[in-house]
Structures are given as C-alpha cells and as structure tokens.
Design a protein around this motif. Structure first.
Motif, PDB file in Angstrom:
ATOM      1  N   LEU A  42      -1.008  50.429  13.051  1.00 42.72           N
ATOM      2  CA  LEU A  42      -1.430  51.694  13.635  1.00 42.72           C
ATOM      3  C   LEU A  42      -0.746  51.894  14.982  1.00 42.72           C
ATOM      4  O   LEU A  42      -0.578  50.951  15.761  1.00 42.72           O
ATOM      5  N   GLN A  43      -0.390  53.119  15.246  1.00 43.69           N
ATOM      6  CA  GLN A  43       0.270  53.492  16.494  1.00 43.69           C
ATOM      7  C   GLN A  43      -0.461  52.942  17.718  1.00 43.69           C
ATOM      8  O   GLN A  43       0.147  52.432  18.666  1.00 43.69           O
ATOM      9  N   PRO A  46      -1.191  48.270  24.749  1.00 37.41           N
ATOM     10  CA  PRO A  46      -1.223  49.295  23.702  1.00 37.41           C
ATOM     11  C   PRO A  46      -2.209  50.414  23.994  1.00 37.41           C
ATOM     12  O   PRO A  46      -3.129  50.264  24.807  1.00 37.41           O
ATOM     13  N   LEU A  47      -2.038  51.527  23.290  1.00 36.48           N
ATOM     14  CA  LEU A  47      -2.870  52.716  23.496  1.00 36.48           C
ATOM     15  C   LEU A  47      -4.359  52.449  23.294  1.00 36.48           C
ATOM     16  O   LEU A  47      -5.197  53.125  23.884  1.00 36.48           O
ATOM     17  N   LEU A  48      -4.708  51.485  22.455  1.00 40.01           N
ATOM     18  CA  LEU A  48      -6.127  51.241  22.199  1.00 40.01           C
ATOM     19  C   LEU A  48      -6.882  50.906  23.481  1.00 40.01           C
ATOM     20  O   LEU A  48      -8.097  51.141  23.579  1.00 40.01           O
ATOM     21  N   VAL A  49      -6.187  50.341  24.465  1.00 36.77           N
ATOM     22  CA  VAL A  49      -6.813  50.052  25.764  1.00 36.77           C
ATOM     23  C   VAL A  49      -7.248  51.356  26.430  1.00 36.77           C
ATOM     24  O   VAL A  49      -8.357  51.462  26.970  1.00 36.77           O
ATOM     25  N   ILE A  50      -6.376  52.346  26.372  1.00 40.10           N
ATOM     26  CA  ILE A  50      -6.680  53.655  26.942  1.00 40.10           C
ATOM     27  C   ILE A  50      -7.854  54.293  26.204  1.00 40.10           C
ATOM     28  O   ILE A  50      -8.774  54.851  26.820  1.00 40.10           O
ATOM     29  N   TYR A  51      -7.853  54.181  24.886  1.00 37.16           N
ATOM     30  CA  TYR A  51      -8.926  54.782  24.089  1.00 37.16           C
ATOM     31  C   TYR A  51     -10.260  54.079  24.342  1.00 37.16           C
ATOM     32  O   TYR A  51     -11.322  54.702  24.283  1.00 37.16           O
ATOM     33  N   LYS A  52     -10.200  52.790  24.652  1.00 37.34           N
ATOM     34  CA  LYS A  52     -11.437  52.068  24.959  1.00 37.34           C
ATOM     35  C   LYS A  52     -12.033  52.557  26.281  1.00 37.34           C
ATOM     36  O   LYS A  52     -13.250  52.758  26.394  1.00 37.34           O
ATOM     37  N   ARG A  87       8.204  55.372  12.140  1.00 41.26           N
ATOM     38  CA  ARG A  87       8.201  54.658  13.420  1.00 41.26           C
ATOM     39  C   ARG A  87       7.200  55.245  14.405  1.00 41.26           C
ATOM     40  O   ARG A  87       6.666  54.536  15.258  1.00 41.26           O
ATOM     41  N   SER A  88       6.951  56.533  14.300  1.00 44.93           N
ATOM     42  CA  SER A  88       6.005  57.175  15.217  1.00 44.93           C
ATOM     43  C   SER A  88       4.562  56.884  14.842  1.00 44.93           C
ATOM     44  O   SER A  88       3.723  56.622  15.705  1.00 44.93           O
ATOM     45  N   LEU A  89       4.265  56.931  13.543  1.00 46.81           N
ATOM     46  CA  LEU A  89       2.870  56.845  13.101  1.00 46.81           C
ATOM     47  C   LEU A  89       2.432  55.444  12.691  1.00 46.81           C
ATOM     48  O   LEU A  89       1.262  55.097  12.846  1.00 46.81           O
ATOM     49  N   MET A  90       3.357  54.634  12.159  1.00 48.28           N
ATOM     50  CA  MET A  90       3.021  53.263  11.763  1.00 48.28           C
ATOM     51  C   MET A  90       4.119  52.310  12.222  1.00 48.28           C
ATOM     52  O   MET A  90       4.791  51.652  11.423  1.00 48.28           O
ATOM     53  N   PRO A  91       4.325  52.193  13.533  1.00 46.50           N
ATOM     54  CA  PRO A  91       5.384  51.316  14.040  1.00 46.50           C
ATOM     55  C   PRO A  91       5.093  49.855  13.715  1.00 46.50           C
ATOM     56  O   PRO A  91       3.948  49.394  13.826  1.00 46.50           O
TER      57      PRO A  91
END
Length: 542
Positions: free
Chosen positions: A504-505, A103-109, A496-500
């Motif tokens: 959280l996305q 998930p994107l959270l890995v990138i944000y970390k 689907r884009s913002l709260m799939p």
C-alpha cells in the motif's frame, strides 16, 4: 478531495475480527469497543483511578520542556496547560521516528489522533488532548534510517542515511552528523519536481536535520506540521520522562513473573482461537530492556537473575531495583510493556493503532488487569491511498479499479497490449508456424525414404525456420510495444503510485512528494475529511 471507501482483504485476522465483530474477541482485550457510551465509561474510570498514574504537573513540565524545543506552538502550550488539569483526557498514537517522518501511515496516525480527540471532547464535554508517542527508545536503526519518494519520472526512489556504527543504541541517542544528512537532503531536492512549495518544504527538512538525530528531526517536522492542531509530542527515550516512570518500572520488575504469566496465558488463548501472534512471547522474558554502555539489551530471567542472552550483564532483583533508583534512564520498555507504561503516564481515553498493533495489543489484555489498569479504547488508524487527477484519468482510460492494481497488473497489461494488435499479427504468426509445420513434417518423412540421416537434418532445419519466424514475431512485438511506449509508462505509473514495491502507498511513500506537489493545504484538506474508525481503507481522488 473526493473520498471513496475501498475495503481491503487481508491483514492480521485478529485485527480484522476486532474491527468487524469486536464482541467475539473482547475477552482477549479486556477493553471496550469505541462508542460514545464506552467513552463515558472509560472517562469515569480514569477519573476514579487518577492516583494510579504519574503526577500530571510533573508530566506537564517534562512535556513542556520537550515541546518547547521541537513543537513550540501556542496550541501545543494550550494543550499542555489543559493536560495539567484534572479531568483532561488523552487520545494517543505513536510510531518510530523515521527519516523525514517515514511512511505516510505515520501522518495518518497523527491525523486520526487529532480528529478523534476533537470528537471525543465534543461528545464528553471535557478537554481531550491529542498526543503522539515517538518510540525513540527503539534500537532498530535499519527500520528508521530510510524512506521512499516517488520522483518526477514516476519511479520509486529510496533515500537513506548511511551510518555504519549505529549499533544497538536507542534511536533517540544516536547522533547523526551534518555530513550524513547531506546525502538524503540533496537526493530529496533532486528527485522532486520544481514547485511553488518546494523551497519551504526543503527548508523545513534542513532545519529539522540540524537537530542532530533522527528523533529530534522527526519531532521538528511533526511539530511544524501538526503543532497548530495542538498535537503534543512525547519521546519515550526522554531521560526526564524516565524519572517519572521509575515507580512503574519498579512495579514491572517486582511483579515480573505474574506479568509474564499473563502474557503467556493470553498468547495461548489467542493461538487456541486460531489467530497468529504478532509479537514474540518467549519463556523467561522480562519484557524490559536495560541500556548497557549505550547498547539496549533485552532482559531475560535465568537462575533467579536478570541477564541478557549473551550474559553481558547479570543482576539480582534487588540489584536491578537499586539501579533503577539510581539510573532510571537505563531502563526501557519492550513492545508488550510499552502499552502499560503509556497508561501509567497518561490518562488515555483511547489509543490509535494500526492493524499489526491491534493484534499484538491483544496479548496485553490480562497484563493491564494484572497491573491494576484497564485497556484503553482502541481506534483503528485511518487509512488512505492518494489518487492524483492524472492518475485517475489513466485508471478510467484502461478500465482499471484500485482492486485491479492491488491484485497486480501484469496479466491485465498483457491482455491490453494484445488488444492493440488490430492486424491480429500475433494470431497470424502462430497460424503461420502451425501451417508451416503441417506442410514440412510430411516432407521430412518422405526424405527419410531417400536416406535415414536426412530425417534428423530435416528436423533441425525445421526448428531453425520456426526460430526465424519467432525471431521476426518478437521484433514485431517489440515494435508494437514501442508504439505503445507512452501507454505502458502510464501503466507503470499507476502501479508505482498506488502499490509501490507491491505494498500500500501509505506503507512506502513519504509525505514530501505530496507537500511538494500540493503544499500544506493538502494536509489541511485531510484534516477536514469525515472521520472513519472502522478500519476501512479509503481512496482520495485529488
């Protein structure tokens, strides 16, 4: 990119307290809040306690060997040269090695660690290196074998590597053959729309898959994305790393009872203050794993022995220490000893954590002190939701906010659809049913005077007529919905884009959709955003 803060409700209460009023829970953590002064104090302590940690030169050599394979960038080599020098500090963050980075959270970390290291280096006037800890020793294959992509039709699609015989081996030890990679790679290429960036992105994914395992592929992609920023990668399952960790594993075994007591004491304090525990603290747990015949087994203490819950293995303390000397690669940390091992290996100025991690790190507060360490500074991971231009227009068109989407759109969508009924047909149908019943009920009563059995027949007849009116009403509603089909698809795309999947996305979607749409410059844009370590969620309007 336009960035708007969006405070989010919820999350673990202890993490919220850490971010909102750290001083009220500082006693649970034994560390300090993230300020420039506390960075200086932490740095000074790390200088004084250099002898407590693994040898820098040996660590640098292990990391050079690993990064030369997966992350061979000149900026990474420069980071490792710095790390070898006394006085260089580290900002660390980590995650399991998910499919196509997960998930994107890995990138944000990773972004948070890079930016925080750069900022700390500037403030302290000394080198601070960003490092990403790949949790390759974790053995839950089902947590990492899949990811989600928003496809060209705006639908949530799951990509998964089917590997039925993964067992309980550390993820970094699981070999994934080319045939198992083929399915998700083909699915990814099919799901994403054509773009000028797609060929480059798919080539990166294919190249990464040739590494043979999930952790290797993960490292290859992360290195390609972040190597130019000097982000060092570390795999916690690296056998060469285990040899460096051997002295600290020995200490964890020799001091295991006191260590366990510290976890229990802090866990009791956390619960007494009204917070929920985010990690299990069970009686008799050694908080260590032993890898037996490829399976990662949690060690417990029973009748003076170290064993597992199924009695597959059993060792005295002396036998376990002897095995450690001969086979350090068989030992592995659990969620409560990993923070300690990270501090033994690295001069950690600060660690980047998500809210769940912030909560369970609280359990380790006394454990750090027990092992002669101090907990590093905590940096809440930066958190984002990406709102694309078209989506932003849809939100404005229907008068919706991100909070509306987070709360669920069904009721708002229903009310909007009703408002499109300019002829007020819904109201008129209901009035017709009431008016019909008002006329028909007295008639049914009257025919009952002719013959009592006619009352039941009249009631049945009335219900059939009402059913027919309702049938027509539903047909009209379906026709109206069809008239507004394009608009309803926009509502679905928003959700689907913002709260799939109701989340959280950043907890669902993979980075590939955005790399495919905007290219790597999108990632560079994120790296230029103002830093915010308060834990506040932010909306990025593209």
């Amino acid at each position: 990119m336009n960035v708007v803060p969006e405070p989010l409700p919820g999350g673990p209460a202890l993490a919220r307290r850490v971010m909102d009023s750290y001083e009220t829970v500082a006693h649970l953590y034994g560390g300090d809040f993230l300020t420039e002064e506390n960075k200086r104090l932490r740095a000074a302590w790390l200088d004084q306690s250099e002898n407590l940690r693994a040898d820098r030169s040996e660590l640098a050599e292990v990391l050079r060997a690993y990064n030369s394979r997966y992350n061979n960038h000149e900026k990474v080599r420069a980071s490792l040269d710095l790390l070898e020098q006394p006085g260089t500090l580290v900002v660390a963050g980590g995650q399991q090695s998910g499919l196509f980075t997960g998930p994107l959270l890995v990138i944000y970390k990773a972004i948070t660690a890079i930016l925080a290291a750069k900022e700390a280096s500037r403030e302290l006037g000394r080198p601070v290196v960003p490092l990403f800890w790949i949790a390759g020793e974790d053995h839950d294959w089902d947590e990492v074998n899949h990811t989600y992509v928003l496809n060209r039709s705006g639908e949530v699609k799951k990509l998964k590597i089917e590997l039925p015989d993964a067992g309980h081996s550390p993820v970094s030890y699981i070999n994934v053959e080319e045939e198992h990679w083929q399915g998700p790679l083909e699915q990814l290429e099919e799901l994403l729309q054509e773009s000028e960036f797609k060929a480059d992105m798919m080539e990166l994914m294919r190249t990464a898959s040739r590494e043979g395992g999930m952790s290797g592929a993960f490292a290859k992609i992360m290195g390609s994305l972040f190597g130019k920023y000097g982000l060092v990668l570390l795999d916690s399952a690296d056998p060469a790393l285990r040899r460096l960790e051997r002295p600290f594993f020995r200490s964890l075994i020799e001091n295991n009872d006191r260590l366990e007591a510290s976890y229990h004491q802090t866990a009791a304090d956390i619960k007494e203050e009204g917070f929920q525990l985010q990690a299990d603290v069970t009686a008799g747990s050694a908080n260590l794993f032993y890898i037996h015949e490829g399976a990662r087994l949690l060690l417990i203490k029973q009748d003076g022995l170290f064993t597992d819950r199924k009695d597959t293995i059993s060792f005295s303390r002396e036998e376990l220490l002897d095995l450690l000397d001969r086979h350090p690669e068989r030992f592995s940390n659990n969620v409560l000893t990993r923070p300690l091992m990270q501090d033994y290996l690295l001069p950690v100025l600060a660690t980047v954590l998500g809210q769940g991690e912030i909560s369970y790190w609280g359990i380790t507060g006394r454990a750090f002190a027990q092992m002669g360490f101090r907990m590093p500074l905590i940096i809440p991971r930066m958190s984002f939701t990406i709102v694309e231009g078209t989506l932003h227009k849809h939100l404005e068109k229907y008068g919706l906010t991100f909070a509306d989407v987070q709360g669920g759109l069904e009721e708002k969508k229903r009310r909007w659809l009703e408002a499109q009924d300019e002829l007020e047909l819904a109201r008129r149908f209901e009035e017709a049913k009431v008016a019909f019943a008002a006329m028909y009920d007295p008639l049914i009563e009257q025919i009952g005077t002719v013959q009592v059995g006619l009352i039941k027949l009249g009631g049945s007849n009335k219900e059939k007529i009402l059913d027919q009116i309702s049938f027509l009403q539903h047909k009209v509603q379906d026709a109206m919905a069809k008239q507004n089909e394009a608009a309803l698809r926009q509502w679905e795309r928003i959700e689907r884009s913002l709260m799939p999947l109701g989340k959280l996305q950043e907890r669902v979607y993979n980075i590939n959709y955005y790399l495919n749409r905007y290219g790597r410059s999108w990632l560079d844009g994120l790296m230029e955003l103002p830093t915010d370590y308060s834990g506040t969620h932010r909306i990025i309007h593209m």
